[in-house]
Write a protein that holds these residues in place. Structure first.
Motif, PDB file in Angstrom:
ATOM      1  N   UNK A 257      46.367  38.197  49.047  1.00  0.00           N
ATOM      2  CA  UNK A 257      45.168  37.395  48.816  1.00  0.00           C
ATOM      3  C   UNK A 257      45.025  36.391  49.945  1.00  0.00           C
ATOM      4  N   UNK A 258      44.121  36.695  50.885  1.00  0.00           N
ATOM      5  CA  UNK A 258      43.860  35.817  52.014  1.00  0.00           C
ATOM      6  C   UNK A 258      42.344  35.691  52.171  1.00  0.00           C
ATOM      7  N   UNK A 259      41.746  34.711  51.486  1.00  0.00           N
ATOM      8  CA  UNK A 259      40.290  34.580  51.553  1.00  0.00           C
ATOM      9  C   UNK A 259      39.780  34.416  52.976  1.00  0.00           C
ATOM     10  N   UNK A 260      38.690  35.103  53.288  1.00  0.00           N
ATOM     11  CA  UNK A 260      38.025  34.908  54.569  1.00  0.00           C
ATOM     12  C   UNK A 260      37.171  33.655  54.473  1.00  0.00           C
ATOM     13  N   UNK A 261      37.393  32.724  55.381  1.00  0.00           N
ATOM     14  CA  UNK A 261      36.685  31.455  55.349  1.00  0.00           C
ATOM     15  C   UNK A 261      35.452  31.507  56.249  1.00  0.00           C
ATOM     16  N   UNK A 262      34.383  30.788  55.873  1.00  0.00           N
ATOM     17  CA  UNK A 262      34.279  29.950  54.683  1.00  0.00           C
ATOM     18  C   UNK A 262      34.058  30.783  53.415  1.00  0.00           C
ATOM     19  N   UNK A 263      34.479  30.228  52.296  1.00  0.00           N
ATOM     20  CA  UNK A 263      34.288  30.895  51.013  1.00  0.00           C
ATOM     21  C   UNK A 263      34.021  29.856  49.936  1.00  0.00           C
ATOM     22  N   UNK A 264      33.208  30.239  48.966  1.00  0.00           N
ATOM     23  CA  UNK A 264      32.940  29.382  47.809  1.00  0.00           C
ATOM     24  C   UNK A 264      33.985  29.703  46.749  1.00  0.00           C
ATOM     25  N   UNK A 265      34.864  28.761  46.385  1.00  0.00           N
ATOM     26  CA  UNK A 265      35.860  29.037  45.341  1.00  0.00           C
ATOM     27  C   UNK A 265      35.211  29.051  43.957  1.00  0.00           C
ATOM     28  N   UNK A 266      36.061  29.253  42.952  1.00  0.00           N
ATOM     29  CA  UNK A 266      35.603  29.118  41.567  1.00  0.00           C
ATOM     30  C   UNK A 266      35.538  30.424  40.815  1.00  0.00           C
ATOM     31  N   UNK A 267      36.286  30.510  39.703  1.00  0.00           N
ATOM     32  CA  UNK A 267      36.297  31.745  38.928  1.00  0.00           C
ATOM     33  C   UNK A 267      36.288  31.483  37.424  1.00  0.00           C
ATOM     34  N   UNK A 268      35.988  30.250  37.029  1.00  0.00           N
ATOM     35  CA  UNK A 268      35.846  29.920  35.604  1.00  0.00           C
ATOM     36  C   UNK A 268      34.426  29.408  35.405  1.00  0.00           C
ATOM     37  N   UNK A 269      33.619  30.123  34.654  1.00  0.00           N
ATOM     38  CA  UNK A 269      32.231  29.677  34.593  1.00  0.00           C
ATOM     39  C   UNK A 269      31.526  30.070  33.306  1.00  0.00           C
ATOM     40  N   UNK A 270      30.484  29.292  33.019  1.00  0.00           N
ATOM     41  CA  UNK A 270      29.525  29.620  31.975  1.00  0.00           C
ATOM     42  C   UNK A 270      28.139  29.371  32.530  1.00  0.00           C
TER      43      UNK A 270
ATOM     44  N   UNK B 183      42.817  46.431  36.880  1.00  0.00           N
ATOM     45  CA  UNK B 183      41.922  47.322  37.620  1.00  0.00           C
ATOM     46  C   UNK B 183      42.474  47.656  39.010  1.00  0.00           C
ATOM     47  N   UNK B 184      42.375  48.919  39.372  1.00  0.00           N
ATOM     48  CA  UNK B 184      42.868  49.369  40.681  1.00  0.00           C
ATOM     49  C   UNK B 184      42.110  48.717  41.837  1.00  0.00           C
ATOM     50  N   UNK B 185      40.913  48.230  41.559  1.00  0.00           N
ATOM     51  CA  UNK B 185      40.079  47.649  42.610  1.00  0.00           C
ATOM     52  C   UNK B 185      39.729  46.192  42.289  1.00  0.00           C
ATOM     53  N   UNK B 186      40.609  45.517  41.562  1.00  0.00           N
ATOM     54  CA  UNK B 186      40.323  44.164  41.077  1.00  0.00           C
ATOM     55  C   UNK B 186      40.039  43.207  42.236  1.00  0.00           C
ATOM     56  N   UNK B 187      39.072  42.340  42.014  1.00  0.00           N
ATOM     57  CA  UNK B 187      38.721  41.285  42.961  1.00  0.00           C
ATOM     58  C   UNK B 187      38.587  39.996  42.159  1.00  0.00           C
ATOM     59  N   UNK B 188      38.954  38.895  42.759  1.00  0.00           N
ATOM     60  CA  UNK B 188      38.885  37.613  42.066  1.00  0.00           C
ATOM     61  C   UNK B 188      37.758  36.777  42.656  1.00  0.00           C
ATOM     62  N   UNK B 189      36.862  36.328  41.791  1.00  0.00           N
ATOM     63  CA  UNK B 189      35.776  35.466  42.250  1.00  0.00           C
ATOM     64  C   UNK B 189      36.359  34.258  42.975  1.00  0.00           C
ATOM     65  N   UNK B 190      35.774  33.940  44.118  1.00  0.00           N
ATOM     66  CA  UNK B 190      36.197  32.763  44.859  1.00  0.00           C
ATOM     67  C   UNK B 190      37.398  32.978  45.750  1.00  0.00           C
ATOM     68  N   UNK B 191      37.939  34.194  45.755  1.00  0.00           N
ATOM     69  CA  UNK B 191      39.068  34.500  46.624  1.00  0.00           C
ATOM     70  C   UNK B 191      38.777  35.713  47.510  1.00  0.00           C
ATOM     71  N   UNK B 192      37.973  36.622  46.996  1.00  0.00           N
ATOM     72  CA  UNK B 192      37.554  37.782  47.789  1.00  0.00           C
ATOM     73  C   UNK B 192      36.053  37.695  48.068  1.00  0.00           C
ATOM     74  N   UNK B 193      35.302  37.332  47.059  1.00  0.00           N
ATOM     75  CA  UNK B 193      33.869  37.116  47.219  1.00  0.00           C
ATOM     76  C   UNK B 193      33.537  35.712  46.724  1.00  0.00           C
ATOM     77  N   UNK B 194      32.363  35.214  47.086  1.00  0.00           N
ATOM     78  CA  UNK B 194      31.995  33.845  46.726  1.00  0.00           C
ATOM     79  C   UNK B 194      32.020  33.631  45.217  1.00  0.00           C
ATOM     80  N   UNK B 195      32.499  32.434  44.826  1.00  0.00           N
ATOM     81  CA  UNK B 195      32.702  32.116  43.426  1.00  0.00           C
ATOM     82  C   UNK B 195      31.689  31.146  42.860  1.00  0.00           C
ATOM     83  N   UNK B 196      32.151  30.347  41.890  1.00  0.00           N
ATOM     84  CA  UNK B 196      31.252  29.595  41.013  1.00  0.00           C
ATOM     85  C   UNK B 196      31.163  28.105  41.304  1.00  0.00           C
TER      86      UNK B 196
END
Length: 350
Positions: A54-67, A108-121
């Motif tokens: 897990x090496x986020x490409x910067x810049x990135x928007x963190x955050x993976x807990x949301x409503x 998931x075999x292709x799991x991605x985490x919001x805010x670490x691979x793609x922009x988050x919340x």
């Protein structure tokens, strides 16, 4: 839209305007009403977890807990429409691998985490890929702040307690009374376990008592395994490490009785880089079990939400304060010194 971005590791987040997300055919755009600041976000900001790939490409928007609320859907979305109130597990899943199809979407075999691979919340809007599978409808009784509170730490604590296989009356040790630990304590108490909370901060231990811990241990004042063995008259039936450092991992294992189960939730820091020595002969001679626990499968999410809607569980009690995007860097700095209490939730995106 307004968002907070990591532009450089361990440096203040940049808060400003960024392009709005746009949906592909299977995507959903959600207006974020609440977003939790999680220790996993702090790990990304610190540059930890490279050993996990897990090496986020910067810049990135963190955050993976949301409503939030759905504002736009892709042309292939069938289960959601604008205006729906929703949340999502932090582990974005592909919806079609063998793990997703068998109810274990957290693996998931292709799991991605919001805010670490793609922009988050940490933003006004977030794009949720494979929205029909990854989004979850919120019951009327569950507001956006509660949804953010369960987005990672609470649902992770919930799943971790399930993995302990505890029964009413069993002794459960929870090492670490941060967000995950407090969540696990609340869930285990609701299931009838006798919970022993361990931490080095008396204020956090007071919070643990409020969430149902029957005994607390300050690890700087007592030898944790010895104290647990005396309290339980032989050791705990199960123990959770909710922090992820060598000391708490080893203490957790040494606190067990014969046949006990250690559940590892906390991810390690750069000090351990994912590798910790454990008393393996003790594991063998006492027939102990060492089990990992990651997130909470999408298939188990509806049950968790029903318990919250019925008032059996109360994640909102763990929310210590509501903050703005501009406050996140201060929270990260507090996390570096283990000075956060409960959940910090972003509700001001201006």
């Amino acid at each position: 839209m307004k968002a907070a971005q990591i532009v450089e590791l361990r440096k203040p987040l940049r808060v400003g305007e960024v392009p709005d997300p746009t949906p592909g055919p299977h995507d959903v755009i959600v207006k974020v009403e609440a977003s939790g600041v999680c220790r996993s976000d702090w790990h990304a900001w610190m540059g930890d977890m490279g050993w996990l790939g897990i090496k986020p490409e910067l810049p990135i928007i963190p955050g993976h807990e949301m409503g939030g609320v759905v504002v736009e859907v892709g042309k292939e979305i069938n289960n959601f429409k604008p205006g729906d109130r929703v949340t999502t597990p932090f582990h974005e899943s592909c919806a079609h691998c063998s793990y997703c199809l068998s109810g274990r979407s957290n693996l998931c075999e292709h799991v991605r985490v919001h805010g670490m691979v793609n922009d988050g919340a940490y933003a006004e809007y977030i794009r949720i890929p494979q929205g029909d599978f990854n989004l979850v409808h919120l019951p009327d009784e569950v507001d956006a702040i509660t949804a953010a509170a369960i987005g990672c730490r609470y649902m992770t604590g919930f799943h971790g307690v399930v993995k302990t296989n505890i029964r009413p009356g069993d002794w459960l040790v929870v090492n670490g009374s941060g967000g995950v630990g407090l969540s696990a304590i609340q869930v285990a108490n609701a299931l009838g376990a006798q919970v022993i909370a361990v931490d080095i901060d008396d204020k956090k231990l007071e919070m643990a008592q409020k969430e149902g811990a029957v005994v607390t241990i300050n690890a700087r004042k007592e030898v944790v395994p010895k104290a647990v063995q005396e309290i339980t008259k032989g050791g705990a039936h199960a123990s959770i490490d909710a922090l992820g450092i060598k000391e708490t991992i080893v203490n957790s294992i040494l606190s067990l009785r014969k046949g006990g189960r250690h559940v590892q939730i906390g991810l390690t820091t750069s000090s351990e880089s994912g590798v910790v020595d454990i008393p393996i002969d003790m594991v063998t001679m006492m027939e102990l079990e060492v089990v990992g626990s990651l997130g909470n499968p999408r298939a188990e999410y509806d049950g968790l939400l029903r318990l919250i809607a019925r008032g059996k569980l109360n994640p909102k009690s763990l929310v210590s304060r509501e903050i703005s995007l501009n406050d996140v860097t201060d929270v990260f700095n507090d996390m570096s010194n283990y000075q956060t209490y409960g959940f910090n939730i972003i509700t001001d995106f201006s």
